[in-house]
Design a protein around this motif. Structure first.
Motif: not given
Length: 172
Positions: A35-43, A48-50, A60-62
């Motif tokens: 789920l963490t990897l999927g969420f990061g990929g979706w971002q 939403e995530l550069v 950035g905060p990530w």
């Protein structure tokens, strides 16, 4: 969670969960990692995530949150495993103490039984030696009944003889 360090961390998190907690928790940890990897990929796909190079100032905060989240997952897994292990050890220790107590009770009971039987055998041997000198059957029967009753503290004692002609027992 998409760079190499975070990927290794999520893999290690899953492996440690399998090792420390077993199959069910390991599968749950695998689900969290995916789920963490999927969420990061979706971002990343949604913009939403550069993705920037790791540890670059102003990235950035990530850049800080992913290693902190990985560290928190590891720390949580280790703490939970320790709590679970301590609970299991305490349960096993209590069970071991109870079994030791029961074993001690059984040992004491067996020792008492051996002592009682040894005493009874000793008394029987002494009685046999004393009674073997009496030759008159009537006096012998009376002495045997009296000594058995007194020695073993029996409430009632008597002897039967088999009358072979009538095939009945006769109290003497």
């Amino acid at each position: 969670g998409l760079d190499l360090d975070a990927g290794i961390t999520l893999f290690a998190f899953t492996a440690i969960a399998f090792i420390l907690f077993g199959r069910a928790i390991g599968i749950g940890a695998m689900g969290v990692s995916l789920l963490t990897l999927g969420f990061g990929g979706w971002q990343i796909v949604t913009g939403e995530l550069v993705v920037t190079p790791t540890y670059v100032a102003g990235a950035g905060p990530w850049t800080i949150l992913v290693p902190l989240a990985s560290f928190a997952l590891f720390l949580g897994a280790i703490l939970l495993s320790q709590v679970s292990l301590l609970d299991t050890l305490q349960t096993q220790l209590n069970r071991s103490r109870e079994l030791a107590r029961q074993l001690e009770e059984e040992r004491t009971l067996l020792e008492q039984r051996v002592t009682d039987r040894t005493r009874a055998l000793s008394i029987s041997a002494t009685l046999s030696r004393q009674l073997s000198t009496i030759l008159d059957p009537d006096i012998l029967v009376e002495e045997v009944v009296t000594r058995l009753q007194e020695t073993f503290d029996y409430y009632h004692t008597h002897i039967y003889f088999l009358d072979e002609t009538a095939q009945v027992l006769r109290m003497v």
